[in-house]
Design a protein around this motif. Structure first.
Motif, PDB file in Angstrom:
ATOM      1  N   ASP A   5       0.807  -1.217   0.000  1.00 11.87           N
ATOM      2  CA  ASP A   5       0.000   0.000   0.000  1.00 11.87           C
ATOM      3  C   ASP A   5       0.842   1.270   0.000  1.00 11.87           C
ATOM      4  O   ASP A   5       0.302   2.365  -0.184  1.00 11.87           O
ATOM      5  CB  ASP A   5      -0.928   0.008   1.223  1.00 11.87           C
ATOM      6  N   LYS A   6       2.142   1.152   0.187  1.00  9.76           N
ATOM      7  CA  LYS A   6       3.005   2.331   0.294  1.00  9.76           C
ATOM      8  C   LYS A   6       3.416   2.863  -1.087  1.00  9.76           C
ATOM      9  O   LYS A   6       3.317   2.178  -2.104  1.00  9.76           O
ATOM     10  CB  LYS A   6       4.256   1.988   1.102  1.00  9.76           C
ATOM     11  N   ASN A   7       3.919   4.089  -1.083  1.00  8.98           N
ATOM     12  CA  ASN A   7       4.511   4.721  -2.271  1.00  8.98           C
ATOM     13  C   ASN A   7       3.569   4.705  -3.472  1.00  8.98           C
ATOM     14  O   ASN A   7       3.972   4.417  -4.607  1.00  8.98           O
ATOM     15  CB  ASN A   7       5.845   4.051  -2.638  1.00  8.98           C
ATOM     16  N   ASP A   8       2.302   4.989  -3.218  1.00  5.62           N
ATOM     17  CA  ASP A   8       1.304   5.070  -4.289  1.00  5.62           C
ATOM     18  C   ASP A   8       1.220   3.782  -5.106  1.00  5.62           C
ATOM     19  O   ASP A   8       0.998   3.815  -6.327  1.00  5.62           O
ATOM     20  CB  ASP A   8       1.611   6.256  -5.222  1.00  5.62           C
ATOM     21  N   GLY A   9       1.443   2.642  -4.436  1.00  8.83           N
ATOM     22  CA  GLY A   9       1.290   1.351  -5.104  1.00  8.83           C
ATOM     23  C   GLY A   9       2.365   1.019  -6.116  1.00  8.83           C
ATOM     24  O   GLY A   9       2.176   0.140  -6.972  1.00  8.83           O
ATOM     25  N   ILE A  10       3.529   1.671  -6.015  1.00  6.79           N
ATOM     26  CA  ILE A  10       4.549   1.482  -7.058  1.00  6.79           C
ATOM     27  C   ILE A  10       5.117   0.060  -7.064  1.00  6.79           C
ATOM     28  O   ILE A  10       5.568  -0.440  -8.092  1.00  6.79           O
ATOM     29  CB  ILE A  10       5.681   2.533  -6.896  1.00  6.79           C
ATOM     30  N   PHE A  11       5.077  -0.638  -5.918  1.00  4.16           N
ATOM     31  CA  PHE A  11       5.562  -2.020  -5.893  1.00  4.16           C
ATOM     32  C   PHE A  11       4.611  -2.942  -6.662  1.00  4.16           C
ATOM     33  O   PHE A  11       5.047  -3.901  -7.306  1.00  4.16           O
ATOM     34  CB  PHE A  11       5.725  -2.503  -4.450  1.00  4.16           C
ATOM     35  N   LEU A  12       3.323  -2.650  -6.603  1.00 10.68           N
ATOM     36  CA  LEU A  12       2.370  -3.420  -7.409  1.00 10.68           C
ATOM     37  C   LEU A  12       2.553  -3.130  -8.897  1.00 10.68           C
ATOM     38  O   LEU A  12       2.364  -4.016  -9.735  1.00 10.68           O
ATOM     39  CB  LEU A  12       0.940  -3.098  -6.982  1.00 10.68           C
ATOM     40  N   VAL A  13       2.946  -1.914  -9.225  1.00 11.42           N
ATOM     41  CA  VAL A  13       3.236  -1.576 -10.622  1.00 11.42           C
ATOM     42  C   VAL A  13       4.423  -2.399 -11.121  1.00 11.42           C
ATOM     43  O   VAL A  13       4.444  -2.866 -12.270  1.00 11.42           O
ATOM     44  CB  VAL A  13       3.508  -0.067 -10.775  1.00 11.42           C
ATOM     45  N   GLU A  14       5.423  -2.597 -10.264  1.00 12.34           N
ATOM     46  CA  GLU A  14       6.577  -3.420 -10.646  1.00 12.34           C
ATOM     47  C   GLU A  14       6.167  -4.869 -10.839  1.00 12.34           C
ATOM     48  O   GLU A  14       6.641  -5.541 -11.770  1.00 12.34           O
ATOM     49  CB  GLU A  14       7.675  -3.296  -9.586  1.00 12.34           C
ATOM     50  N   VAL A  15       5.275  -5.384  -9.992  1.00 12.04           N
ATOM     51  CA  VAL A  15       4.753  -6.739 -10.201  1.00 12.04           C
ATOM     52  C   VAL A  15       4.034  -6.818 -11.545  1.00 12.04           C
ATOM     53  O   VAL A  15       4.203  -7.773 -12.304  1.00 12.04           O
ATOM     54  CB  VAL A  15       3.801  -7.134  -9.049  1.00 12.04           C
ATOM     55  N   ASP A  16       3.239  -5.797 -11.863  1.00  9.97           N
ATOM     56  CA  ASP A  16       2.516  -5.770 -13.136  1.00  9.97           C
ATOM     57  C   ASP A  16       3.487  -5.778 -14.319  1.00  9.97           C
ATOM     58  O   ASP A  16       3.237  -6.431 -15.338  1.00  9.97           O
ATOM     59  CB  ASP A  16       1.622  -4.528 -13.185  1.00  9.97           C
ATOM     60  N   LYS A  69      -6.973  -0.090   0.213  1.00 11.64           N
ATOM     61  CA  LYS A  69      -6.079   0.647  -0.680  1.00 11.64           C
ATOM     62  C   LYS A  69      -5.413  -0.298  -1.686  1.00 11.64           C
ATOM     63  O   LYS A  69      -5.311   0.023  -2.881  1.00 11.64           O
ATOM     64  CB  LYS A  69      -5.014   1.376   0.153  1.00 11.64           C
ATOM     65  N   ILE A  70      -4.979  -1.463  -1.208  1.00 13.62           N
ATOM     66  CA  ILE A  70      -4.348  -2.441  -2.104  1.00 13.62           C
ATOM     67  C   ILE A  70      -5.363  -2.976  -3.104  1.00 13.62           C
ATOM     68  O   ILE A  70      -5.078  -3.097  -4.305  1.00 13.62           O
ATOM     69  CB  ILE A  70      -3.731  -3.588  -1.274  1.00 13.62           C
ATOM     70  N   ARG A  71      -6.561  -3.298  -2.638  1.00 12.58           N
ATOM     71  CA  ARG A  71      -7.599  -3.827  -3.531  1.00 12.58           C
ATOM     72  C   ARG A  71      -7.955  -2.821  -4.623  1.00 12.58           C
ATOM     73  O   ARG A  71      -8.049  -3.176  -5.811  1.00 12.58           O
ATOM     74  CB  ARG A  71      -8.839  -4.173  -2.715  1.00 12.58           C
ATOM     75  N   ASP A  72      -8.129  -1.565  -4.246  1.00 12.75           N
ATOM     76  CA  ASP A  72      -8.499  -0.546  -5.230  1.00 12.75           C
ATOM     77  C   ASP A  72      -7.377  -0.309  -6.234  1.00 12.75           C
ATOM     78  O   ASP A  72      -7.637  -0.083  -7.427  1.00 12.75           O
ATOM     79  CB  ASP A  72      -8.854   0.765  -4.517  1.00 12.75           C
ATOM     80  N   PHE A  73      -6.135  -0.342  -5.751  1.00 14.96           N
ATOM     81  CA  PHE A  73      -5.028  -0.107  -6.682  1.00 14.96           C
ATOM     82  C   PHE A  73      -4.887  -1.278  -7.654  1.00 14.96           C
ATOM     83  O   PHE A  73      -4.604  -1.078  -8.838  1.00 14.96           O
ATOM     84  CB  PHE A  73      -3.724   0.107  -5.920  1.00 14.96           C
ATOM     85  N   ALA A  74      -5.065  -2.519  -7.165  1.00 11.25           N
ATOM     86  CA  ALA A  74      -5.029  -3.679  -8.053  1.00 11.25           C
ATOM     87  C   ALA A  74      -6.101  -3.564  -9.129  1.00 11.25           C
ATOM     88  O   ALA A  74      -5.870  -3.893 -10.305  1.00 11.25           O
ATOM     89  CB  ALA A  74      -5.212  -4.961  -7.245  1.00 11.25           C
ATOM     90  N   GLU A  75      -7.274  -3.054  -8.753  1.00  8.57           N
ATOM     91  CA  GLU A  75      -8.351  -2.869  -9.729  1.00  8.57           C
ATOM     92  C   GLU A  75      -7.973  -1.818 -10.765  1.00  8.57           C
ATOM     93  O   GLU A  75      -8.301  -1.943 -11.952  1.00  8.57           O
ATOM     94  CB  GLU A  75      -9.630  -2.455  -8.993  1.00  8.57           C
ATOM     95  N   PRO A  77       6.615   4.474 -12.292  1.00  6.19           N
ATOM     96  CA  PRO A  77       5.221   4.432 -11.840  1.00  6.19           C
ATOM     97  C   PRO A  77       4.204   4.251 -12.957  1.00  6.19           C
ATOM     98  O   PRO A  77       3.006   4.453 -12.744  1.00  6.19           O
ATOM     99  CB  PRO A  77       5.046   5.804 -11.174  1.00  6.19           C
ATOM    100  N   CYS A  78       4.640   3.862 -14.161  1.00  3.13           N
ATOM    101  CA  CYS A  78       3.710   3.677 -15.277  1.00  3.13           C
ATOM    102  C   CYS A  78       3.626   2.208 -15.667  1.00  3.13           C
ATOM    103  O   CYS A  78       4.471   1.391 -15.304  1.00  3.13           O
ATOM    104  CB  CYS A  78       4.142   4.526 -16.475  1.00  3.13           C
ATOM    105  N   ILE A  79       2.606   1.857 -16.433  1.00  2.00           N
ATOM    106  CA  ILE A  79       2.358   0.471 -16.839  1.00  2.00           C
ATOM    107  C   ILE A  79       3.183   0.160 -18.079  1.00  2.00           C
ATOM    108  O   ILE A  79       3.066   0.833 -19.110  1.00  2.00           O
ATOM    109  CB  ILE A  79       0.857   0.255 -17.104  1.00  2.00           C
TER     110      ILE A  79
END
Length: 657
Positions: free
Chosen positions: A327-338, A370-376, A427-429
Motif C-alpha cells: 500500500d506504500k509509495n502510491d502502489g509502485i511495488f504493485l506496478v513493478e509486479v505488473d 487501498k491495495i484492492r483498489d489499486f489492483a483494480e 510508476p507507469c504500466i
C-alpha cells in the motif's frame, strides 16, 4: 555434427612449467584487460618490449619461410600433392603460432618478468562476503566486520576498494549433498545462521536443526503443508490441482522472500521453475539457504529500483508473508509486479492482513482497501480469496487501460525499456506496446516452448536457421563437456574417458551459471541431455539482449555487468560457463581488469566446482595465466583442427584453512 575435442599439451596445476608462467597485471590492463604483472620500472618494460619485438620478427621470418616453401610445393606438383602440401602448411602454421606464444613467454622472463603472485586468501571475516550489499562505513576498519557493519539492502556497486583476495569457505565447510537429496537437507556449517535466531523461534516452522545438518520437511513452509497450499492456489485459479499449472500456461514463477525455497522445491517437481528473490541478510539468508538446497535464487529487493528482468517475463508472482508494504509509495511495488507479469499472469498474495480477524482493525482495513483498489486500477481481476490467500489475474486486454477512471498511466515509448538494469522504479504500466504481449494461455506450453517456432523467434529478430544451428551446436558441445568433468584431465598424461569408463553422474552438478547465455542454448542442451541442473542465464549488459527470448523459452536469467559483483552469496554455484565472454570484454573500452572478473567467479563458485571457458586461442592462453593466480587446476583443449577457438577447463580447489 559433433565437433571433437583435441587435447593439447598445456595442462597446468598448482606448479606450472616455467614456459607457462605468463604474467598478468590487473592494474595495467590492455584492451581485453590482460597485461603485465607488478609495477616494473620503465627501463625493464622497454627491455622486455625490445626482446618481444625481436622474437616476433624472428618468428615472422620463420613463418614467411614456411609460406614460401609451401607455395613452391603447391605450384610445382599435381592436385593431390598440392592438397597434401596445403595440409602440411596448415599444420606447420599451427606449430609456428605455438612457437610465437612460447617465445613471448620466454621474452617475458628475459625481460625481467616474473610469474604473477598467487592471490592471498581473505581473512575469516569474509567467508560470507557479498560486494554491493555488504557495505562497511568509512568510519569502520574493514578488518573489523563484527560490530560496526552497516548493511545496505539497496545494491550499491563501486569499483573502488574491491577485495582482491580469495574468499575461503568456513573451517567446517563440506561439499553440498547432491540433488535431489540436497533438496531435503543441507550441512549446517555451510551457511551462516546465528544461535540468536534459533533461540527466538522465528525459523522453527521452516527447518529442523540437528547436530550437523538442517532438514526441510515438506510441511515446513505452510501450516497445512506446502502440497496443500499449492493445491489450494491451483483450485483458486480454476485448475483441478497443481499438476495442471503447465496446461494453464504457468512455467516461470517469481517468489518474493521465499523463506527457504520450500515452495519452489515443490513446484520444481511439477515442472515449474521458480526464482526466489530476497534482501541481503547477514545471517539466516533466504537466498543462501535456498541456493544451498539447489533451488534458483538471487539477492533482490522491492525498494527503489526495478529488478533486472525484462517486462512480461513471469507467469506468476508469489508473495507469502513477504513483508512488502504494497500500500506504500502510491502502489509502485504493485506496478513493478505488473511489469514483470505476462498478460493473464497471476499474483498470489498470502498475508495475515487478509483474515477477517485482522480486518477488524480499522488501520488494517484501510491498508487492505487501498491495495484492492489499486489492483483494480491496474486492470487486475480478483479471482478468489481463501483464508489468508488472494489470487489476482492480470488483464490480457490493452483497451482495459483506456476505460479506467483512475490509475497509473501507460509508459511512453521512451520510458519503457524492455530490460531495465537497476533503474529507478517506474510508476507507469509497461510492455503494452510489445510484440510479446501474448496471454499465457496462448503461448506454447512447456516443454515445447523451449524449442520456439519461427513465428515466436521472429518476435526476437532471430532466424529459425540460426536458432537451429545454435541448438545443434550446443547439443554436441554438452556431450563433449560432460566427459571432461573429471580430475583425469589435469594429470600429467590425461586421458579422455572412453566407452569403458563411467561418465560423470547426471546429478554431478545442480546450480549452473552461464555468464554469456546468448539464446540460452547451453541451458536447453543440458536439459535435453537429462542432466539434473537449473541454469542462471546471464546476459551481459554490453551484449545483445536476448534475455526476453530466454524467458520466453521457459528458462530464467538476469542482466548483469560483469565488472560488478553478481547478486549472490559465496559458494553458490557448481559450475560457471562462459562462451565468448572474453572476446566481448576485449571489444569494449574502459572495462575492468580480467582478474577482477575471475575473482568474482571464484567467490561464487563452490570448492571443487568447475569452470568452462570457450573463446579465441589468444584470449584463452591469456586467461590461463590469470587462473594460475587463483590456484585453479586448469587445462587448455583444442576444440577442432580447423577452429581458432580453444577450451579452458578449470576446477577450483578445496582450500582448507
Amino acid at each position: 555434427m559433433s565437433r571433437p575435442l583435441y587435447r593439447g599439451a598445456s595442462g597446468i596445476g598448482g606448479k606450472p612449467a616455467a614456459a607457462e608462467e605468463a604474467h598478468y597485471d590487473p592494474k595495467e590492463p590492455s584492451e581485453n584487460g590482460i597485461g603485465g604483472c607488478g609495477r616494473a620500472s620503465r627501463r625493464r618494460r622497454l627491455a622486455a618490449a625490445a626482446v618481444k619485438i625481436g622474437l616476433l620478427v624472428l618468428a615472422a621470418a620463420a613463418l614467411a619461410g614456411c609460406v614460401g616453401w609451401a607455395g613452391t610445393l603447391y605450384a610445382g606438383r599435381g592436385a593431390a600433392a598440392r592438397a597434401a602440401a596445403a595440409a602440411a602448411h596448415r599444420g606447420y602454421r599451427r606449430l609456428q603460432e605455438q612457437l610465437v606464444t612460447d617465445l613471448l613467454d620466454i621474452g617475458e622472463l628475459a625481460g625481467g618478468g616474473v610469474r604473477a603472485k598467487e592471490a592471498e586468501v581473505c581473512p575469516p571475516e569474509y567467508e560470507n562476503y557479498v560486494p554491493c550489499y555488504y557495505n562497511v562505513t568509512d568510519a569502520v576498519d574493514v578488518s573489523d566486520l563484527g560490530g560496526g557493519v552497516v548493511i545496505s539492502y539497496e545494491r550499491q556497486c563501486t569499483r573502488d576498494g574491491r577485495v582482491t583476495c580469495l574468499v575461503a569457505p568456513p573451517r567446517s565447510y563440506r561439499i553440498p549433498v547432491r540433488w535431489p537429496s540436497g533438496k531435503g537437507f543441507i550441512w549446517k556449517d555451510n551457511v551462516r545462521i546465528s544461535g540468536q535466531e534459533f533461540s527466538s523461534g522465528s525459523l522453527f516452522k521452516r527447518m529442523m536443526v540437528e547436530e550437523d545438518q538442517i532438514s526441510f520437511p515438506s510441511d515446513a513452509h505452510m501450516a497445512d503443508g506446502v502440497e496443500d497450499y499449492a493445491h489450494q492456489i491451483a483450485e483458486m485459479i480454476g485448475l483441478r490441482n497443481e499438476f495442471n499449472f503447465n496446461e494453464a500456461g504457468v512455467r516461470t514463477v517469481l517468489d518474493i522472500e521465499c523463506g527457504f525455497g520450500t515452495f519452489g522445491a515443490h513446484l520444481f517437481e511439477r515442472d515449474l521453475l521458480t526464482m526466489c528473490i530476497a534482501n541481503y541478510e547477514a545471517s539466516g539468508s533466504q537466498v543462501q539457504i535456498t541456493l544451498e538446497r539447489g533451488i534458483p535464487a538471487m539477492i533482490g529487493s522491492f525498494a527503489s529500483k526495478q529488478l533486472p528482468y525484462p517486462y512480461l517475463s513471469f507467469d506468476m508472482v508469489h508473495c507469502a508473508k513477504c513483508n512488502i508494504e504494497w500500500d506504500k509509495n502510491d502502489g509502485i511495488f504493485l506496478v513493478e509486479v505488473d511489469r514483470l507479469l505476462r498478460p493473464d499472469g497471476y499474483f498470489v498474495w498470502t498475508s495475515n492482513l487478509n483474515t477477517h480477524r485482522a480486518l477488524r482493525d480499522k488501520e488494517n482495513q484501510k491498508k487492505w482497501t487501498k491495495i484492492r483498489d489499486f489492483a483494480e486500477s491496474l486492470c487486475w481481476e480478483m479471482l478468489s480469496q481463501q483464508d489468508e490467500t488472494i489470487v489476482w489475474k492480470k488483464t490480457n486486454k490493452r483497451d482495459c487501460y483506456s476505460s479506467r477512471k483512475s490509475g497509473p498511466e501507460l509508459c511512453g515509448k521512451s520510458h519503457d525499456p524492455e530490460s531495465p538494469y537497476y533503474q529507478p522504479l517506474n510508476p507507469c504500466i509497461a510492455g503494452t506496446r510489445s510484440q510479446r504481449w501474448i496471454p499465457i494461455e496462448h503461448r506454447t506450453t512447456w516443454p515445447s516452448q523451449a524449442r520456439q517456432n519461427s513465428t515466436e523467434l521472429d518476435i526476437h529478430g532471430v532466424h529459425s536457421e540460426v536458432f537451429a544451428e545454435d541448438t545443434a551446436n550446443w547439443d554436441s558441445m554438452v556431450r563433449n563437456y560432460w566427459s571432461l568433468l573429471s580430475p583425469l584431465i589435469f594429470s600429467d598424461h590425461p586421458k579422455r574417458p572412453g566407452d569403458e569408463d563411467p561418465q560423470p553422474p547426471f546429478n554431478m552438478l545442480r546450480n549452473v551459471l552461464d555468464m554469456n547465455a546468448h539464446f540460452g542454448g547451453f541451458n536447453a542442451a543440458l536439459l535435453k541431455a537429462g542432466k539434473s541442473v537449473w541454469v542462471m542465464n546471464v546476459v551481459p549488459t554490453n551484449a545483445p539482449n536476448y534475455l526476453p527470448l530466454i524467458f520466453d523459452r521457459g528458462f530464467i536469467g538476469v542482466q548483469h555487468d560483469w565488472c560488478e559483483a553478481f547478486p549472490t552469496y559465496p559458494r553458490t554455484y557448481d559450475m560457471v560457463h562462459a562462451d565468448g565472454l572474453l572476446s566481448l570484454e576485449k571489444n569494449q573500452k574502459h572495462r575492468c581488469p580480467t582478474l577482477d572478473i575471475f575473482l568474482e567467479v571464484d567467490r561464487i563458485l563452490r570448492p571443487e566446482g568447475w569452470v568452462i571457458i570457450r573463446d579465441t586461442a589468444p584470449l584463452i592462453e591469456a586467461a590461463r595465466s590469470v587462473v594460475t593466480q587463483l590456484r585453479w587446476d586448469a587445462r587448455i583443449l583444442d576444440l577442432d583442427i580447423a577452429s581458432d577457438e580453444k577450451l579452458l577447463v578449470c576446477q577450483k580447489p578445496f582450500i582448507r584453512k
